[in-house]
Design a protein around this motif. Structure first.
Motif, PDB file in Angstrom:
ATOM      1  N   LYS A 198       0.855  -1.190   0.000  1.00  0.00           N
ATOM      2  CA  LYS A 198       0.000   0.000   0.000  1.00  0.00           C
ATOM      3  C   LYS A 198       0.892   1.241   0.000  1.00  0.00           C
ATOM      4  CE  LYS A 198      -0.437   0.783   5.004  1.00  0.00           C
ATOM      5  NZ  LYS A 198      -1.362   1.051   6.108  1.00  0.00           N
ATOM      6  N   TYR A 200       2.023   4.606   1.774  1.00  0.00           N
ATOM      7  CA  TYR A 200       2.152   5.038   3.169  1.00  0.00           C
ATOM      8  C   TYR A 200       0.972   5.898   3.592  1.00  0.00           C
ATOM      9  CZ  TYR A 200       3.677   7.677   7.244  1.00  0.00           C
ATOM     10  OH  TYR A 200       3.746   8.263   8.481  1.00  0.00           O
ATOM     11  N   ASP A 201       0.356   5.498   4.734  1.00  0.00           N
ATOM     12  CA  ASP A 201      -0.753   6.292   5.263  1.00  0.00           C
ATOM     13  C   ASP A 201      -0.616   6.523   6.766  1.00  0.00           C
ATOM     14  OD1 ASP A 201      -1.305   3.829   6.344  1.00  0.00           O
ATOM     15  OD2 ASP A 201      -3.248   3.580   5.360  1.00  0.00           O
ATOM     16  N   GLY A 202       0.526   6.111   7.301  1.00  0.00           N
ATOM     17  CA  GLY A 202       0.769   6.349   8.714  1.00  0.00           C
ATOM     18  C   GLY A 202       0.085   5.369   9.647  1.00  0.00           C
ATOM     19  N   THR A 203      -0.664   4.386   9.103  1.00  0.00           N
ATOM     20  CA  THR A 203      -1.336   3.390   9.947  1.00  0.00           C
ATOM     21  C   THR A 203      -0.715   2.008   9.687  1.00  0.00           C
ATOM     22  OG1 THR A 203      -3.049   2.684   8.384  1.00  0.00           O
ATOM     23  CG2 THR A 203      -3.465   4.712   9.648  1.00  0.00           C
ATOM     24  N   ASN A 204      -1.058   1.034  10.577  1.00  0.00           N
ATOM     25  CA  ASN A 204      -0.538  -0.338  10.397  1.00  0.00           C
ATOM     26  C   ASN A 204      -1.535  -1.262   9.707  1.00  0.00           C
ATOM     27  OD1 ASN A 204      -2.431  -0.709  12.370  1.00  0.00           O
ATOM     28  ND2 ASN A 204      -0.991  -1.449  13.947  1.00  0.00           N
ATOM     29  N   SER A 205      -2.587  -0.681   9.142  1.00  0.00           N
ATOM     30  CA  SER A 205      -3.591  -1.511   8.471  1.00  0.00           C
ATOM     31  C   SER A 205      -3.003  -2.173   7.230  1.00  0.00           C
ATOM     32  CB  SER A 205      -4.808  -0.667   8.087  1.00  0.00           C
ATOM     33  OG  SER A 205      -4.450   0.290   7.115  1.00  0.00           O
ATOM     34  N   THR A 229      -6.668 -11.670  10.634  1.00  0.00           N
ATOM     35  CA  THR A 229      -6.366 -10.236  10.600  1.00  0.00           C
ATOM     36  C   THR A 229      -4.855 -10.055  10.683  1.00  0.00           C
ATOM     37  OG1 THR A 229      -6.568 -10.040  13.003  1.00  0.00           O
ATOM     38  CG2 THR A 229      -8.559  -9.640  11.690  1.00  0.00           C
ATOM     39  N   THR A 231      -1.503  -6.823  10.973  1.00  0.00           N
ATOM     40  CA  THR A 231      -1.052  -5.422  11.060  1.00  0.00           C
ATOM     41  C   THR A 231       0.415  -5.352  10.675  1.00  0.00           C
ATOM     42  OG1 THR A 231      -0.542  -5.715  13.416  1.00  0.00           O
ATOM     43  CG2 THR A 231      -2.692  -4.765  12.866  1.00  0.00           C
ATOM     44  N   VAL A 235       5.098   0.999  10.405  1.00  0.00           N
ATOM     45  CA  VAL A 235       4.167   1.704   9.515  1.00  0.00           C
ATOM     46  C   VAL A 235       4.882   2.565   8.481  1.00  0.00           C
ATOM     47  CG1 VAL A 235       2.417   1.713  11.313  1.00  0.00           C
ATOM     48  CG2 VAL A 235       3.914   3.722  11.018  1.00  0.00           C
ATOM     49  N   ASP A 236       6.210   2.688   8.576  1.00  0.00           N
ATOM     50  CA  ASP A 236       6.936   3.548   7.644  1.00  0.00           C
ATOM     51  C   ASP A 236       7.106   2.878   6.289  1.00  0.00           C
ATOM     52  OD1 ASP A 236       7.335   5.616   9.551  1.00  0.00           O
ATOM     53  OD2 ASP A 236       8.961   4.434  10.454  1.00  0.00           O
ATOM     54  N   LYS A 271       4.441   7.991   0.072  1.00  0.00           N
ATOM     55  CA  LYS A 271       3.261   8.695  -0.407  1.00  0.00           C
ATOM     56  C   LYS A 271       3.699   9.829  -1.326  1.00  0.00           C
ATOM     57  CE  LYS A 271      -0.959  10.968   1.147  1.00  0.00           C
ATOM     58  NZ  LYS A 271      -1.839  11.300   2.296  1.00  0.00           N
TER      59      LYS A 271
END
Length: 297
Positions: A198, A200-205, A229, A231, A235-236, A271
Motif C-alpha cells: 500500500k 504510506y498512510d501512517g497506519t498499520n492496516s 487479521t 497489522t 508503519v513507515d 506517499k
C-alpha cells in the motif's frame, strides 16, 4: 452200532430223515443322529442275526453314507449263497442325519484413519480357515463396514456380512460385537496468506490475501470459517513484515490446526505529494530578485 452184549439182541437198523429248517435272518440299520458336518464322510451301521461266521459269506450293500448336511436313508440288500440257509431276510432301513456345523463369525476389527469426512473404514478380517470352515466348501465371506459417526474420536463400525459357497453345511451367525477404531483429527497447517502493498498512510492496516478453506484441506461438511487479521509491524515506507492473528469456527474438533508461522511482508510505498498553491506577492522594483511567496497547504 456196537455193544458189549450185542449177542443178546438182534439189532435191526431202520433208515430215517433229519430235517434242518432255515433260520430267520434280520438285517437292521441303526439310526444315526448327532453327526455334525466336518467335511468327512459319515457311514451308517447295521446289525444282523447271521449265525456263527455266516456273515462273512454274505455281501450287504446299501448302507447309508453322506458327507454334506442332510438326511441319508439306507437301502440295505444282502446277497450270497449262505442265504440258502435262511428264510427271506427281514430288512429294516434307517436314517443317517448330518447336521450343519455352527460357526459364529468373530475377529473382525477396524483400522483407524485420519478424519476425511466420510464413513469409509478398512477392516481386518479373519480367514475362513481360522473361522472353522472346511476348504472343500469354497466359502467366501464378503464383509463391509461403515463408521457410525464420521467425526474424530473413537467410533463404532456397523458391519454387513454375506456368504457364498456351500453354505448349507453351516449355520452361520454374523459377528455381533461392533468393532471400533480411532478417527484421528486431520492435521492442517495454514499457509498461503500474503499481504498486499500500500501507499504510506501512517497506519498499520493491511489488506490480506487468503487461501480458501477447500484449498487448505478442510472438509465442506464442517463449515470451517477462518478469521484472519494482520497489522504491519512498522508503519513507515519500506518492505515491512505483517503480524497475523488467526481464529477458527465450525466443527474444528475434526482438525489439529497450526497457524501460519511465516510472516508475510509487503511494500509500503512512499506517499506521493505534489506541492501546489504557491503564490508570489507583487512588489515595487528594487533591483534584486527576492520575492515574498505565500504557500497554501
Amino acid at each position: 452200532v456196537t455193544t458189549a452184549n450185542n449177542s443178546n439182541y438182534t439189532i435191526v437198523l431202520t433208515e430215517g430223515t433229519l430235517t434242518i429248517n432255515k433260520a430267520d435272518l434280520a438285517i437292521t440299520a441303526t439310526a444315526s443322529t448327532g453327526n455334525t458336518y466336518n467335511g468327512n464322510s459319515y457311514t451308517g451301521t447295521y446289525t444282523t442275526t447271521f449265525l456263527g461266521s455266516d456273515a462273512a459269506s454274505a455281501s450287504i450293500t446299501g448302507v447309508a453314507s453322506g458327507t454334506d448336511v442332510g438326511t441319508y436313508t439306507s437301502n440295505l440288500a444282502v446277497t450270497g449263497d449262505i442265504l440258502n440257509n435262511y428264510n427271506t431276510p427281514s430288512i429294516t432301513n434307517a436314517n443317517l442325519v448330518i447336521d450343519p456345523k455352527p460357526i459364529t463369525i468373530s475377529g473382525i476389527t477396524a483400522s483407524g484413519k485420519e478424519y476425511d469426512g466420510t464413513n469409509s473404514v478398512n477392516l481386518n478380517l479373519p480367514t475362513v480357515t481360522d473361522l472353522g470352515f472346511v476348504a472343500r466348501d469354497n466359502i467366501a465371506i464378503t464383509t463391509t463396514g461403515t463408521f457410525d459417526i464420521v467425526d474424530a474420536g473413537t467410533q463404532f463400525v456397523t458391519l454387513s456380512q454375506s456368504y457364498s459357497g456351500t453354505t448349507l453345511n453351516y449355520t452361520i451367525t454374523d459377528q455381533s460385537a461392533q468393532p471400533s477404531a480411532i478417527i484421528s483429527p486431520k492435521a492442517i497447517t495454514i499457509s498461503g496468506i500474503t499481504a498486499s502493498g500500500k501507499e504510506y498512510d501512517g497506519t498499520n492496516s493491511v489488506n490480506l490475501n487468503l487461501p480458501t478453506v477447500t484449498d487448505l484441506g478442510f472438509v465442506a461438511r464442517d463449515n470451517i470459517a477462518i478469521t484472519t487479521t494482520g497489522t504491519f509491524d512498522i508503519v513507515d515506507a519500506g518492505t515491512q513484515f505483517v503480524t497475523l492473528s488467526q481464529s477458527y469456527s465450525g466443527t474444528t474438533l475434526n482438525y489439529t490446526i497450526t497457524d501460519q508461522s511465516a510472516q508475510p511482508s509487503a511494500i509500503i510505498s512512499p506517499k506521493a505529494i505534489t506541492i501546489t498553491g504557491i503564490t508570489a506577492e507583487n512588489k515595487t522594483y528594487d533591483g534584486n530578485t527576492t520575492a515574498n511567496v505565500t504557500l497554501t497547504l
